[in-house]
Design an enzyme around this catalytic site. Structure first.
Site, PDB file in Angstrom:
ATOM      1  CG  ASP A  13      33.196 -33.734 -43.674  1.00  0.00           C
ATOM      2  OD1 ASP A  13      33.161 -34.942 -43.912  1.00  0.00           O
ATOM      3  OD2 ASP A  13      33.864 -32.922 -44.342  1.00  0.00           O
ATOM      4  CE  LYS A  16      26.273 -36.690 -44.736  1.00  0.00           C
ATOM      5  NZ  LYS A  16      27.163 -35.519 -44.683  1.00  0.00           N
ATOM      6  N   GLY A  40      32.852 -40.287 -45.809  1.00  0.00           N
ATOM      7  CA  GLY A  40      33.480 -40.951 -44.669  1.00  0.00           C
ATOM      8  C   GLY A  40      32.556 -40.789 -43.489  1.00  0.00           C
ATOM      9  CG  HIS A  41      28.808 -41.553 -43.504  1.00  0.00           C
ATOM     10  ND1 HIS A  41      27.711 -41.994 -44.181  1.00  0.00           N
ATOM     11  CD2 HIS A  41      29.036 -40.302 -43.964  1.00  0.00           C
ATOM     12  CE1 HIS A  41      27.302 -41.058 -45.027  1.00  0.00           C
ATOM     13  NE2 HIS A  41      28.102 -40.024 -44.907  1.00  0.00           N
ATOM     14  CD  GLN A 220      29.719 -36.965 -51.018  1.00  0.00           C
ATOM     15  OE1 GLN A 220      28.795 -37.294 -51.731  1.00  0.00           O
ATOM     16  NE2 GLN A 220      30.576 -37.852 -50.571  1.00  0.00           N
TER      17      GLN A 220
END
Ligand code: IMP
Length: 422
Positions: A13, A16, A40-41, A220
């Site tokens: 988080d 990225k 989750g991007h 991650q």
């Protein structure tokens, strides 16, 4: 030809998605090498927030082919949802989203086992319940189902039936849940038909002629790496740059730049040690101003000060050549900012993480204090536009980590970026 990799330097988080979006402008291929729907991007396109979990963020740039490498674990149901989201945005997906033959497949059985394990252990690890651990376990136990198996219905059915009966025999499934699970498996079968067209030998695409411009997107973060992270409170893959060779087939020696992404502070979701975690108003403010909620699970993230001990370790493990520092603007209203420079353990001071990695719950962080800038920085265009206090904060981190911080993100929008090319 240039190959760049983007790696999470902390516990994930780090922001990225935005940096991948920025750097994918010059890439012909954006590829992922590990993890799956646990990621989750978040990226913004024309002020619209888009969250991708499995498809690399480069999908938003139509000149990029997106590869989901063999080191990933793919959830067909989730992938189809993401493909449909992109289609709705009128983004081309055909021949652009490529799932490697040898990536492993997350089935409803794996997701069920992940959820049940969490329930049985009272959420000890706090996984995302996306079936990641059980799918990687099957892979290493040589019982996995791979994307290539989806291309032949009989093979897929045989493998699923075998896995289901093993789950029943091993008491991995509660009896009363079996019928619901069987219904989920039916939906899964239907979905696999729709994603077949995206399954390819991606090795041939990567090594088509010469390697083109490739951006490798890590998911991650290094502290969640199965080998180098805070085991067992980690994910089940190698998030650090070491995973790229095995998860994509690109040897680390071919990579020109390895860019570590660090938030200007630290966050963590799920269980496990977090030396600089804050339980006071500063921690609450970081969470509130930084909107620190998991993009995948919606869980509030734990927040704390920047940890140099972690950052130095991460720079070494990954071989970082550059750093992108994100969310610096979250400190705009902070009077004082702290950085952890070392740990005290058993009366001894150390700045070497590997010595205390197994004892992080018992260390005391040692902090250095910095004066805040108390002004808005969202509209700064160059490093010198930043308040002197912000410049000092960045320069201190850079000198300590001994890696140049050449990208600074000062807001969620695409243009809120400072390039610091000295
Ligand atoms: P899993 O990857 O779902 O098995 O979860 C293992 C641990 O990694 C948990 O603490 C999760 O909260 C954490 N985790 C997994 N994916 C992410 C991510 O993308 N960002 C931050 N933490 C993550």
């Amino acid at each position: 030809m240039s190959i760049k990799a983007i790696i999470g330097g902390q516990w994930g988080d780090e922001g990225k998605g935005k940096i991948v979006d920025l750097l994918s402008q010059e890439a012909q291929i954006v590829a992922r090498y590990q993890g799956g729907a646990n990621a989750g991007h978040t990226v913004y396109q024309n002020d619209k927030k888009i969250v991708l979990h499995q498809i690399p963020t480069g999908a938003l740039r139509e000149n990029c082919i997106c590869i989901l490498g063999n080191g990933m674990v793919i959830d067909p149901i989730g992938i189809l949802e993401e493909i449909n989201t992109l289609k709705k945005l009128k983004i081309k997906v055909k021949n652009r989203i490529l799932i490697d033959y040898y990536s492993h497949i997350v089935t409803p059985i794996h997701k069920y086992i992940d959820k049940t394990n969490e329930k049985r252990t009272n959420n000890e690890i706090g996984t995302t319940c996306k079936g990641i651990g059980p799918t990687y376990s099957d892979k290493y136990n040589r019982k996995g189902i791979r994307a290539i198996d989806l291309l032949t219905n009989d093979i897929l059915q045989e493998k699923i039936e075998k896995r289901l009966s093993a789950a029943i025999t091993n008491n991995e499934i509660e009896k009363e849940d079996l019928e619901t699970l069987k219904k989920d498996i039916e939906i899964f079968y239907k979905t696999t038909q729709e994603i077949k067209e995206y399954i390819r030998d991606t090795f041939l695409v990567l090594y088509n002629s010469q390697l083109p411009n490739i951006l490798i997107e890590g998911a991650q973060g290094t502290m969640l790496d199965i080998d180098y992270g805070t085991y067992p409170y980690v994910t089940s893959s190698n998030c650090s740059s070491g995973g790229i060779g095995t998860g994509l087939g690109i040897p680390v020696s071919k990579i020109n730049n390895i860019i570590g992404i660090f938030k200007a502070y630290t966050t963590r979701v799920g269980g496990g040690p977090f030396p600089t975690e804050l339980f006071d108003n500063d921690g609450k403010n970081l969470g509130k101003i930084g909107n620190e909620f998991g993009a995948t699970t919606g869980r509030p993230r734990r927040c704390g000060w920047f940890d140099l001990v972690v950052a130095k370790y991460s720079a070494k493990i990954n071989g970082l050549t550059h750093i992108a520092l994100t969310k610096l603007d979250i400190f705009n209203t902070f009077k004082t900012i702290k950085v952890c420079v070392a740990y005290k353990f058993n009366g001894k001071i150390t700045a070497n993480l590997s010595e205390v990695l197994n004892s992080l719950d018992n260390i005391e962080p040692i902090y250095q204090e910095f004066k805040g800038w108390n002004s808005d920085i969202e509209n700064c265009e160059q490093f010198n536009d930043l308040p002197i206090e912000a410049q000092k904060y960045i320069q201190f981190l850079e000198n300590e980590i001994e890696v140049p911080i050449n990208i600074i993100s000062i807001g969620p929008k695409r243009h809120q970026i400072i390039h610091n090319n000295k």
